[in-house]
Design a protein around this motif. Structure first.
Motif, PDB file in Angstrom:
ATOM      1  N   CYS A 166      85.022 100.170  30.640  1.00 50.91           N
ATOM      2  CA  CYS A 166      83.765 100.083  31.378  1.00 50.91           C
ATOM      3  C   CYS A 166      83.180  98.681  31.257  1.00 50.91           C
ATOM      4  O   CYS A 166      83.719  97.817  30.559  1.00 50.91           O
ATOM      5  N   ARG A 167      82.068  98.452  31.908  1.00 52.77           N
ATOM      6  CA  ARG A 167      81.414  97.153  31.846  1.00 52.77           C
ATOM      7  C   ARG A 167      80.750  96.958  30.480  1.00 52.77           C
ATOM      8  O   ARG A 167      80.219  97.903  29.894  1.00 52.77           O
ATOM      9  N   SER A 168      80.787  95.728  29.988  1.00 50.31           N
ATOM     10  CA  SER A 168      80.143  95.430  28.704  1.00 50.31           C
ATOM     11  C   SER A 168      79.325  94.158  28.823  1.00 50.31           C
ATOM     12  O   SER A 168      79.528  93.339  29.722  1.00 50.31           O
ATOM     13  N   CYS A 169      78.396  94.010  27.899  1.00 47.80           N
ATOM     14  CA  CYS A 169      77.545  92.823  27.831  1.00 47.80           C
ATOM     15  C   CYS A 169      77.455  92.381  26.387  1.00 47.80           C
ATOM     16  O   CYS A 169      77.093  93.169  25.503  1.00 47.80           O
ATOM     17  N   LEU A 170      77.798  91.130  26.142  1.00 46.65           N
ATOM     18  CA  LEU A 170      77.696  90.536  24.810  1.00 46.65           C
ATOM     19  C   LEU A 170      76.535  89.556  24.797  1.00 46.65           C
ATOM     20  O   LEU A 170      76.494  88.612  25.582  1.00 46.65           O
ATOM     21  N   VAL A 171      75.588  89.791  23.895  1.00 53.00           N
ATOM     22  CA  VAL A 171      74.536  88.814  23.616  1.00 53.00           C
ATOM     23  C   VAL A 171      74.663  88.460  22.149  1.00 53.00           C
ATOM     24  O   VAL A 171      74.583  89.343  21.279  1.00 53.00           O
TER      25      VAL A 171
ATOM     26  N   TYR B   2      60.852  71.912   8.134  1.00 54.65           N
ATOM     27  CA  TYR B   2      61.990  72.100   9.033  1.00 54.65           C
ATOM     28  C   TYR B   2      61.889  73.436   9.762  1.00 54.65           C
ATOM     29  O   TYR B   2      61.148  74.337   9.368  1.00 54.65           O
ATOM     30  N   LYS B   3      62.671  73.523  10.841  1.00 49.87           N
ATOM     31  CA  LYS B   3      62.808  74.759  11.596  1.00 49.87           C
ATOM     32  C   LYS B   3      64.294  75.081  11.736  1.00 49.87           C
ATOM     33  O   LYS B   3      65.155  74.196  11.576  1.00 49.87           O
ATOM     34  N   ILE B   4      64.591  76.325  12.047  1.00 47.09           N
ATOM     35  CA  ILE B   4      65.977  76.756  12.246  1.00 47.09           C
ATOM     36  C   ILE B   4      66.099  77.320  13.656  1.00 47.09           C
ATOM     37  O   ILE B   4      65.355  78.220  14.041  1.00 47.09           O
ATOM     38  N   GLU B   5      67.023  76.751  14.420  1.00 44.76           N
ATOM     39  CA  GLU B   5      67.254  77.197  15.782  1.00 44.76           C
ATOM     40  C   GLU B   5      68.675  77.706  15.945  1.00 44.76           C
ATOM     41  O   GLU B   5      69.608  77.109  15.401  1.00 44.76           O
ATOM     42  N   HIS B   6      68.822  78.794  16.688  1.00 39.50           N
ATOM     43  CA  HIS B   6      70.137  79.350  16.978  1.00 39.50           C
ATOM     44  C   HIS B   6      70.452  79.187  18.459  1.00 39.50           C
ATOM     45  O   HIS B   6      69.566  79.336  19.315  1.00 39.50           O
ATOM     46  N   LYS B   7      71.707  78.892  18.754  1.00 37.93           N
ATOM     47  CA  LYS B   7      72.165  78.850  20.140  1.00 37.93           C
ATOM     48  C   LYS B   7      72.690  80.242  20.490  1.00 37.93           C
ATOM     49  O   LYS B   7      73.521  80.803  19.758  1.00 37.93           O
ATOM     50  N   VAL B   8      72.201  80.794  21.592  1.00 36.51           N
ATOM     51  CA  VAL B   8      72.554  82.153  22.000  1.00 36.51           C
ATOM     52  C   VAL B   8      73.265  82.107  23.344  1.00 36.51           C
ATOM     53  O   VAL B   8      72.911  81.298  24.218  1.00 36.51           O
ATOM     54  N   ILE B   9      74.251  82.961  23.506  1.00 38.83           N
ATOM     55  CA  ILE B   9      74.921  83.109  24.801  1.00 38.83           C
ATOM     56  C   ILE B   9      74.910  84.567  25.218  1.00 38.83           C
ATOM     57  O   ILE B   9      74.772  85.473  24.389  1.00 38.83           O
ATOM     58  N   ALA B  10      75.070  84.778  26.513  1.00 35.01           N
ATOM     59  CA  ALA B  10      75.270  86.125  27.043  1.00 35.01           C
ATOM     60  C   ALA B  10      76.479  86.085  27.959  1.00 35.01           C
ATOM     61  O   ALA B  10      76.656  85.140  28.745  1.00 35.01           O
ATOM     62  N   ALA B  11      77.318  87.103  27.841  1.00 30.91           N
ATOM     63  CA  ALA B  11      78.540  87.171  28.658  1.00 30.91           C
ATOM     64  C   ALA B  11      78.734  88.611  29.131  1.00 30.91           C
ATOM     65  O   ALA B  11      78.517  89.561  28.383  1.00 30.91           O
ATOM     66  N   TRP B  12      79.153  88.759  30.382  1.00 30.72           N
ATOM     67  CA  TRP B  12      79.456  90.078  30.920  1.00 30.72           C
ATOM     68  C   TRP B  12      80.430  89.970  32.085  1.00 30.72           C
ATOM     69  O   TRP B  12      80.744  88.895  32.518  1.00 30.72           O
TER      70      TRP B  12
END
Length: 251
Positions: free
Chosen positions: A189-194, A241-251
């Protein structure tokens, strides 16, 4: 701290014994999400938008499964409940606050399941890790979401592997991250990764002092969306300091 203690106490009897050790982490996440609500809002909305986009155009909307449902802040739960016959939320812990909110909404088509999605125990037992193999037995499955979970699996597996390195393969972390991605790509089936894929520690002058690959070299699928998540804004962990994350989404 009193509210956090009450939430912990309320969640404890609702959680299976095997997963009670993770309640503290979930309560801490709930607390930080509240403190950082303004800074996290864009990330949460972009996560919800990605899931909405991935689900758009499905011909059938019978069962949706959300892996790593957590606090539901980054999941468009109202739309999923409205559009799908059944919505299954899977995580190690479902906080009492989340359960209460769902009950107050009166959702009758939501199912909560506690499950370790890492595959670590399978690998430790000498088996081939297939942490998402159970999805093949979910009836009428039309949509699966991995919601900001994969890097958490990586961090949790890394901690366990460091404590038990003598009995686990050297590439345990990489294998289990890859197994999650393979599980998503292998379902019919269809999936989504975040997922967040990298982080950076940045001082108040904008200088980066530390960077790391949260997927440990395992390549993610091509991203359809990407953004920055200020996980720890200035003042949350340090005024310097600050902490930043890089996020992606794929489907």
């Amino acid at each position: 701290m009193i509210i956090e203690a009450l939430l912990y106490a309320a969640t404890l009897p609702l959680t299976g014994k095997a997963h009670r050790k993770f309640i503290g982490y979930s309560v801490n996440l709930w607390s930080r999400a509240g403190r950082c609500a303004r800074d996290w809002a864009d990330h949460e909305e972009k996560s919800r938008d990605a899931i909405r986009a991935a689900a758009a155009g499905l011909r059938q909307k019978r069962t949706a499964v959300v892996l790593g449902s957590g606090l539901l802040r980054d999941v468009p739960i109202n739309e999923l409940v409205r559009d799908f016959d059944t919505v299954v939320l899977i995580d190690l812990v479902h906080l009492a606050s989340v359960r209460l909110w769902l009950a107050a909404k009166g959702y009758r088509n939501v199912r909560l399941i506690e499950r370790d999605l890492s595959g670590y125990d399978e690998l430790a037992a000498g088996q081939e890790a297939e942490p998402l193999g159970f999805l093949r037995s979910v009836p009428y499955l039309d949509f699966v979401v991995s919601a900001n979970l994969l890097s958490q699996i990586g961090r949790g597996v890394k901690r366990r592997h460091e404590a038990e390195a003598e009995r686990m393969p050297d590439d345990t972390v990489e294998r289990l991250i890859a197994a999650h991605l393979d599980g998503l790509s292998g379902i019919s089936c269809r999936s989504c990764l975040v997922t967040d894929i990298a982080y950076a520690v940045i001082d108040r002058n904008g200088k980066t002092h530390e960077e790391a690959d949260l997927l440990h070299g395992v390549p993610p699928p091509p991203a359809k969306a990407a953004w920055t998540w200020p996980v720890a804004p200035l003042g949350e962990e340090s005024k310097d300091y600050k902490i930043e994350h890089k996020v992606i989404a794929a489907w």
